[in-house]
Design a protein around this motif. Structure first.
Motif, short mmCIF file in Angstrom:
data_model
loop_
_atom_site.label_atom_id
_atom_site.label_comp_id
_atom_site.label_asym_id
_atom_site.label_seq_id
_atom_site.Cartn_x
_atom_site.Cartn_y
_atom_site.Cartn_z
N PRO A 434 0.82 -1.23 0.00
CA PRO A 434 0.00 0.00 0.00
C PRO A 434 0.84 1.27 0.00
CG PRO A 434 -0.89 -1.60 1.56
CD PRO A 434 0.44 -2.13 1.11
N GLU A 435 1.96 1.27 0.76
CA GLU A 435 2.82 2.45 0.78
C GLU A 435 3.48 2.68 -0.58
OE1 GLU A 435 5.38 2.91 4.28
OE2 GLU A 435 4.40 1.12 5.11
N GLU A 437 2.16 1.91 -3.45
CA GLU A 437 1.13 2.47 -4.34
C GLU A 437 0.94 3.96 -4.07
OE1 GLU A 437 -0.35 1.01 -6.90
OE2 GLU A 437 0.96 -0.69 -6.48
N LYS A 438 1.02 4.37 -2.79
CA LYS A 438 0.89 5.79 -2.46
C LYS A 438 2.03 6.59 -3.09
CE LYS A 438 -1.52 5.08 1.96
NZ LYS A 438 -1.42 5.23 3.44
N LYS A 442 1.74 9.58 -5.71
CA LYS A 442 2.25 10.89 -5.32
C LYS A 442 3.25 11.43 -6.34
CE LYS A 442 4.47 13.24 -1.41
NZ LYS A 442 5.02 13.07 -0.03
#
Length: 630
Positions: A434-435, A437-438, A442
């Protein structure tokens, strides 16, 4: 940089798909069309044969002079029976050839009531295969035995391990030939040729021995050229001359039969001190072994005779002078049997016990590198140990399928430290997905910054993204080597597992096309599409189990960075299920069981790091309970 990596990955996967799918349509499809064309040509030739008495169809489908049946070919010569624990058959007095052999210990199919495997076949029958021995004289010399010479033998002789047979021939010109043939309980004949000169002048003679095949079969236990992974053709270990090639013997793989026929190569005057030479099939070998102190000239050749390609592996010994009143003897051995590794090793070291792992203090080889008659391939450093370990496990449990599973556990234990680090890295990568993908969202407009931030995240979490590939790369040569072992070693032939698996060296005989045997119907009999249903669509229980385990391992891995890549990876279990369905089922069992062990190891590691995994999701779905990351 990330985009380039994605592009390269995508190109690789597209190429892989193209190869797999192209194989189905570009290889299997044309093969089916070729078979149909051959069938039409055969029918036309049959019509031509019907109109021409005395003609029959040759190996290439064209009309040829009538061939004799096997029994008719045998009847062309008086014979001496051969009866040993391993062999049955006969020796022809016409030519004194060893040309009629059956292997008692091996059946043609996995059915125990199947007839024994035929090895040698007399000349005159289609696909004749035999061994010939004799003497060559100087140019113009007459009176030597020929293939048409009928030798004399005392009535009632039977060749057994305890009773050699003696054949004689008097040429009426002062030379008397005596041939004593003996055999052991397994597969080795010994042919002692003696010549007595009762004439008034000296003569010069050179011994020779030959293994000859007349045409190559494509069906039955000797069907050749069905797979590229197996070497079948002329073979020998020649050399051993002091000062030549460092005095070493070299394996001579002359040519596979199809290439041998196409190129018609000729290798003559292959000088050697001792060694051996012959012809090999996938499982069977006919090899001539001269006296190891004898200087010989080996040869591999093929030539058309009466419309049939005659393949020959042979050697000629050094000429020797035979004075008036003198006698000379030459001894040649013939191995004619199955390429069982322990048996080849025993002959290699002259019957002395040799443990495979004992590299020191080995006895001198009586037949150099005889075990190399088995095609261990370029990964011999892996294939040979795999076979040796399989044999040890087989002796312990008595089932080669279970031995394969124990081998898998052994390999997993050896690779455990490396695999543990790899699966740990993969679990961490899935946890931080998930990080990742962030970060992609970004910095989607700044690939360089995105890559920098991702590398920083990996460093912070102590993750090496490349570690996930290492176990797979290591397993590729192991996978190939096990495939090679299952394919080329006769120890795997007709080896049963459990249930419907009666031959680990063949593909899974079950297929979903008839509900795995619940419907009594053979898909191969379907009109028009039978070859397709029994070919690419023949998918058995074990390939399906493999596909499920591959899907599960894929689901437990961290997702690919690109959505398109994710979809392609999701198709991999389906593609490889179709691909492996055509492989030896022993190999599928290995890979399936390996996946199960991998799944267990990954599951434990993912729980250790509190990572969500598909097994817990499946359990939750069937139990009706919700499950967290733990």
């Amino acid at each position: 940089m990330q985009n380039d990596s994605n592009k390269n990955t995508l190109m690789f996967l597209v190429c892989a798909f193209a190869i797999l799918i192209g194989y189905q349509f570009l290889v299997l499809g044309p093969q089916q069309k070729q078979r149909e064309a051959e069938l039409r040509a055969k029918r036309a030739a049959e019509a031509q044969v019907a109109a021409q008495p005395g003609m029959t169809l040759g190996a290439d489908g064209t009309p040829q002079p009538l061939k004799l049946s096997r029994d008719e070919a045998k009847a062309q010569s008086p014979r001496i029976a051969v009866d040993t624990p391993a062999l049955s058959g006969s020796i022809a007095l016409k030519g004194a050839r060893i040309d009629d052999l059956w292997l008692k210990r091996f059946t043609q199919t996995a059915d125990k009531n199947s007839p024994p495997v035929e090895l040698f076949r007399p000349e005159g029958a289609e696909h004749a295969w035999f061994a010939d021995f004799g003497w060559a004289g100087i140019a113009g010399m007459s009176g030597l035995p020929t293939p048409q010479t009928v030798w004399t033998a005392a009535p009632g002789q039977v060749l057994r391990p305890t009773t050699p047979v003696v054949l004689t021939y008097d040429n009426g010109q002062g030379l008397v030939f005596t041939r004593t043939i003996s055999v052991d309980a397994d597969a080795m004949f010994t042919v002692a040729d003696t010549v007595r000169n009762q004439g008034g002048a000296a003569v010069a003679l050179a011994p020779y021995a030959s293994v000859q095949r007349q045409g190559i079969p494509t069906e039955g236990p000797h069907g050749l050229g069905k797979t590229q992974i197996v070497y079948e053709g002329g073979i020998g270990v020649l050399g051993g001359i002091d000062g030549v090639k460092d005095g070493k013997y070299l394996l001579q793989n002359q040519a596979k039969y199809p290439k041998w026929k196409k190129d018609k190569p000729l290798q003559d005057n292959l000088e050697s001190k001792g060694g051996w030479i012959g012809m090999t099939d996938k499982y069977w070998l006919a090899a001539l072994v001269p006296q190891q102190s004898e200087m010989i000239k080996g040869r591999f050749q093929v030539k058309p005779v009466s419309g049939v390609d005659v393949y020959e592996s042979a050697f000629t010994g050094s000429p020797r002078s035979l004075a008036a009143g003198a006698t000379i003897t030459n001894t040649t051995r013939l191995f004619a049997g199955a390429k069982t590794v322990p048996l080849l090793t025993r002959y290699e070291y002259g019957g002395k016990p040799v443990v495979w792992w004992q590299f020191w203090n080995r006895p001198t080889a009586a037949i150099p590198s005889f075990d190399k008659a088995v095609d261990w391939g370029m990964f011999e450093v892996i294939t040979r140990p795999i076979f040796n370990v399989l044999e040890i496990f087989y002796k312990l449990v008595g089932n080669f399928g279970v031995a394969i599973m124990l081998l898998t556990v052994t390999l997993k234990l050896i690779l455990f430290p490396l695999a543990d680090k790899s699966y740990e890295s993969m679990a961490k990568m899935k946890k931080i997905a998930p990080e990742v993908e962030k970060l992609k969202a970004k910095f989607k407009d700044d690939p360089a910054k995105q890559q920098q931030e991702m590398m920083g995240l990996y460093a912070k979490e102590k993750i090496n993204p490349m570690m996930g590939c290492v176990p797979m790369l290591i397993q590729i040569p192991i996978f190939y080597s096990l495939y090679k072992v299952l394919t080329v070693t006769i120890e795997m032939r007709h080896a049963p597992f459990f249930g419907w698996i009666t031959d680990l060296s063949a593909r899974d005989p079950s297929t979903f096309m008839n509900l795995f045997g619940l419907i009594h119907w053979d898909p191969a009999t379907a009109p028009m599409i039978g070859a397709f249903l029994s070919g690419p669509l023949h998918i058995g229980v074990w390939p399906l189990l493999y596909g499920f385990t591959m899907w599960l391992t894929t689901a437990m891995n961290p997702p690919a960075g690109d959505p398109l890549q994710q979809k392609i990876f999701q198709l991999f279990p389906i593609v490889f299920t179709f691909t492996l369905s055509q492989f030896a089922v022993g190999l599928v069992i290995y890979w399936c069981w390996s996946n199960v062990l991998t799944i267990i190891q990954q599951y434990i590691i993912m729980h250790r790091y509190k990572v969500e995994n598909p097994i817990d999701k499946l359990i939750a779905r069937f139990s009706g309970k919700s499950v967290g990351a733990t």
